[in-house]
Design an enzyme around this catalytic site. Structure first.
Site, PDB file in Angstrom:
ATOM      1  N   SER A  89     -81.733 -54.701  39.938  1.00 18.06           N
ATOM      2  CA  SER A  89     -80.576 -53.930  39.615  1.00 18.06           C
ATOM      3  C   SER A  89     -79.779 -53.691  41.095  1.00 18.06           C
ATOM      4  O   SER A  89     -80.772 -53.126  41.829  1.00 18.06           O
ATOM      5  CB  SER A  89     -80.698 -52.757  38.654  1.00 18.06           C
ATOM      6  OG  SER A  89     -81.336 -52.886  37.592  1.00 18.06           O
ATOM      7  N   ASN A 131     -78.094 -49.298  46.440  1.00 13.61           N
ATOM      8  CA  ASN A 131     -79.431 -49.503  46.617  1.00 13.61           C
ATOM      9  C   ASN A 131     -79.696 -50.926  45.707  1.00 13.61           C
ATOM     10  O   ASN A 131     -79.152 -51.039  44.587  1.00 13.61           O
ATOM     11  CB  ASN A 131     -80.263 -48.519  46.144  1.00 13.61           C
ATOM     12  CG  ASN A 131     -81.706 -48.906  46.052  1.00 13.61           C
ATOM     13  OD1 ASN A 131     -82.321 -49.173  46.979  1.00 13.61           O
ATOM     14  ND2 ASN A 131     -82.422 -48.349  45.222  1.00 13.61           N
ATOM     15  N   HIS A 154     -82.696 -52.412  43.435  1.00 15.19           N
ATOM     16  CA  HIS A 154     -83.999 -52.030  42.874  1.00 15.19           C
ATOM     17  C   HIS A 154     -84.666 -53.059  42.097  1.00 15.19           C
ATOM     18  O   HIS A 154     -83.979 -53.634  41.265  1.00 15.19           O
ATOM     19  CB  HIS A 154     -83.964 -50.736  42.185  1.00 15.19           C
ATOM     20  CG  HIS A 154     -85.106 -50.133  41.559  1.00 15.19           C
ATOM     21  ND1 HIS A 154     -85.953 -49.495  42.316  1.00 15.19           N
ATOM     22  CD2 HIS A 154     -85.602 -50.256  40.253  1.00 15.19           C
ATOM     23  CE1 HIS A 154     -86.967 -49.037  41.288  1.00 15.19           C
ATOM     24  NE2 HIS A 154     -86.802 -49.399  40.166  1.00 15.19           N
ATOM     25  N   ASP A 168     -83.299 -43.654  42.125  1.00 14.90           N
ATOM     26  CA  ASP A 168     -83.078 -45.089  41.263  1.00 14.90           C
ATOM     27  C   ASP A 168     -82.267 -44.656  40.052  1.00 14.90           C
ATOM     28  O   ASP A 168     -82.516 -45.427  38.917  1.00 14.90           O
ATOM     29  CB  ASP A 168     -84.247 -45.775  40.979  1.00 14.90           C
ATOM     30  CG  ASP A 168     -85.159 -45.966  42.238  1.00 14.90           C
ATOM     31  OD1 ASP A 168     -84.502 -46.397  43.203  1.00 14.90           O
ATOM     32  OD2 ASP A 168     -86.286 -46.204  42.089  1.00 14.90           O
TER      33      ASP A 168
HETATM   34  C1  GRF Z   1     -86.940 -55.547  47.245  1.00 16.43           C
HETATM   35  O1  GRF Z   1     -88.052 -56.048  46.137  1.00 16.43           O
HETATM   36  C2  GRF Z   1     -86.166 -54.606  46.878  1.00 16.43           C
HETATM   37  O2  GRF Z   1     -85.649 -54.663  45.473  1.00 16.43           O
HETATM   38  C3  GRF Z   1     -86.958 -53.407  46.887  1.00 16.43           C
HETATM   39  O3  GRF Z   1     -87.767 -53.463  47.974  1.00 16.43           O
HETATM   40  C4  GRF Z   1     -87.898 -54.886  48.258  1.00 16.43           C
HETATM   41  C5  GRF Z   1     -87.435 -55.015  49.574  1.00 16.43           C
HETATM   42  O4  GRF Z   1     -87.707 -56.479  50.220  1.00 16.43           O
HETATM   43  N1  GRF Z   1     -86.116 -52.094  46.763  1.00 16.43           N
HETATM   44  P1  GRF Z   1     -87.146 -56.874  51.511  1.00 16.43           P
HETATM   45  O5  GRF Z   1     -87.788 -56.066  52.480  1.00 16.43           O
HETATM   46  O6  GRF Z   1     -85.801 -56.953  51.268  1.00 16.43           O
HETATM   47  O7  GRF Z   1     -87.921 -58.437  51.698  1.00 16.43           O
END
Ligand code: GRF
Length: 223
Positions: free
Chosen positions: A139, A110, A112, A148
């Site tokens: 991360s 994932n 995050h 997370d």
């Molecule tokens: C990103 O900031 C990611 O880190 C978080 O959600 C957002 C997703 O953005 N988990 P996208 O849909 O990839 O533009």
């Protein structure tokens, strides 16, 4: 040459991290074969991006299932059917059932937007600003039943500027996310990363004592 890594991507929103993976495959030699892009939101931008790239898509409606576990078991069964070896959560906003995800531990990552273990959950940019942090970051971690909370593989760090607000910080960080995620997926595709036991990340055969750092587009062990 080894076969490209077959990946499934889960996304609930616009899909810019998915786009970064697809671009890295087209232009950067990232050795992946996306087998499926799946979402819990039929109107997710990520699904449209995948369609445009010729990647099979799947939208499942959580309300059509009696429980979270039933939804996730069906989702993971379809991902397995696609032939995916790795699941990438890229803006997937639904909490996963701990039991259903268990077979994928070590094969699911994932991204995050915080320097984990700081700021699990939502509103990470706001929380970093409210805390007066000088540094913020993103991360990539292995997914476990703890939200997370799985072992962190790699991080990208940025400075918080005095005039940053939630939007500017999120936007600046996103550009780094778009390099971080393909870099981690690339290392997994090359067989350089793995999870040993419950919480040991292996990089080139050695246990990490701190997350890898993204520097000039490459992952490096922390000195
Ligand atoms: C990103 O900031 C990611 O880190 C978080 O959600 C957002 C997703 O953005 N988990 P996208 O849909 O990839 O533009």
């Amino acid at each position: 040459m080894t076969a490209p890594l077959r990946i499934a991507v889960l996304a609930s929103g616009r899909g810019s991290n998915l786009a970064a993976l697809l671009t890295a495959r087209e232009c950067g030699g990232l050795a992946i074969q996306p087998t499926l892009v799946a979402s819990d939101k039929a109107d997710a931008g990520a699904l449209r991006l995948a369609e445009a790239a010729g990647v099979p898509t799947l939208a499942l409606n959580p309300r059509s299932y009696p429980s979270r576990r039933d939804f996730d078991l069906d989702l993971f069964a379809r991902i397995a059917d696609s032939g995916a070896e790795l699941i990438v959560l890229a803006g997937y906003m639904r909490i996963l059932d701990g039991g259903a995800l268990q077979p994928w531990v070590g094969r699911m990552i994932n991204i995050h937007p915080s320097l984990l273990p700081k700021y699990r959950g939502l509103h990470t940019h706001r929380r970093a600003l409210e805390a007066g942090d000088a540094e913020h970051g993103a991360s990539v971690h292995y997914v476990t039943a703890e939200l997370d909370g799985g072992p962190v593989i790699a991080q990208a760090r940025i400075s918080v500027m005095p005039n940053d607000d939630e939007d500017t910080l999120a936007q600046r960080l996103l550009a780094h996310e778009h390099r971080l995620l393909p870099a981690v997926v690339g290392c997994i595709a090359e067989g350089r990363l793995g999870l040993a036991g419950a919480d040991t990340v292996l990089f080139d055969g050695a246990a990490l004592t701190a997350p890898l750092r993204l520097l000039e587009g490459q992952l490096h062990p922390h000195p």
